[in-house]
Motif scaffolding. Sequence first.
Motif, PDB file in Angstrom:
ATOM      1  N   ARG A 128       0.893  -1.085   0.043  1.00  9.29           N
ATOM      2  CA  ARG A 128       0.052   0.002   0.142  1.00  9.29           C
ATOM      3  C   ARG A 128       0.905   1.312   0.077  1.00  9.29           C
ATOM      4  N   LEU A 129       1.775   1.451   0.794  1.00 10.91           N
ATOM      5  CA  LEU A 129       2.865   2.434   0.913  1.00 10.91           C
ATOM      6  C   LEU A 129       3.463   2.576  -0.577  1.00 10.91           C
TER       7      LEU A 129
ATOM      8  N   ARG B 260       2.418   1.758  -3.407  1.00 11.53           N
ATOM      9  CA  ARG B 260       1.472   2.023  -4.523  1.00 11.53           C
ATOM     10  C   ARG B 260       0.900   3.727  -4.222  1.00 11.53           C
ATOM     11  N   ALA B 261       1.124   4.262  -2.887  1.00 11.85           N
ATOM     12  CA  ALA B 261       0.681   5.437  -2.481  1.00 11.85           C
ATOM     13  C   ALA B 261       1.838   6.563  -2.900  1.00 11.85           C
ATOM     14  N   ARG B 262       3.048   5.981  -3.131  1.00  9.22           N
ATOM     15  CA  ARG B 262       4.464   6.959  -3.235  1.00  9.22           C
ATOM     16  C   ARG B 262       4.796   6.901  -4.571  1.00  9.22           C
TER      17      ARG B 262
END
Length: 297
Positions: A160-161, A163-165
């Motif tokens: 998730r991190l 994909r967010a960054r």
Amino acid sequence: MSAAPTAPVPPLLLPMPDDDPADCSDSRCAEFDCPELLRGELTDLRRAVAGDPPETHLPPPGEADRARHRWFVGHHAAFAVWQLQARALQAMAVTPEPPTQRAVRRAAALYDAYSVLFLYSGSCSPEQYAAVVRPHMSAAHPAFSGAWARDHAPVPAALRLVRARHPASVLAPLTRAARDNQRAHMAVANKLVPSGGSLLEEAGRQTADLTTAAEHDLYDAYFGVRRRQVCRPGFEAQLVRRLAQCASDIVVHGLGPSPDGCPERFTHDALSVLTALAEHIAARQEPTPLLPKEVTR
């Protein structure tokens, strides 16, 4: 009830997910030549893929014993792969610049390896699963669940991190591998338990429920996982041995057809996926980056 399958599978020595690899000069490594052990396991894997699997790596005879063997060996390999996945993804998550395509492909390859290992672990028939594997877990705990696996917890959080960054266009191979992994997981689960009810759900609990330390420990004990510091070559030698066991079994007995909904490439390319992971270990000259401590779960 013994937690071990009929065909003995050696205990898996793993560090806690957040622990750095130990130094090979540690006194616990003194009796072993860990790099030499790793080279030997790589040789055995190559033998297996070439059609000459070592007798020591073959599963026991009989469908029931082979189902138990695959369940344990496949999970052992998956636990180690999860630790590698977490390290790869967390390293990408803390990098301010978009990751290199090499790093993205490496993370995608680890997802593919886990997909093949899950397919291998659950390759028995629904009847064998219901008669042999599921009752064995239920006897350990009525709500026994894969949600109790402590090595998997950091993986989805780190993804998730990432994909967010980072831009989706850069992460396309990783996104595909993660999507295909979910498809493979659901396909195997639907094949083995057509009713869809897990032991956890039948016990009145949900996967979102907080897992206790005792449940993590019970899961480790069931699969024969012992937590302690392990040097990097020692960790890798254990993983490659399990990959060689999987490959030896597949060469002799096959993997079976893909369950409905599972990407067929995992069945067709199972040996090459497992071999690619091992060859990456063999070719790597520098240590894999350690778990970044600043990444939260």
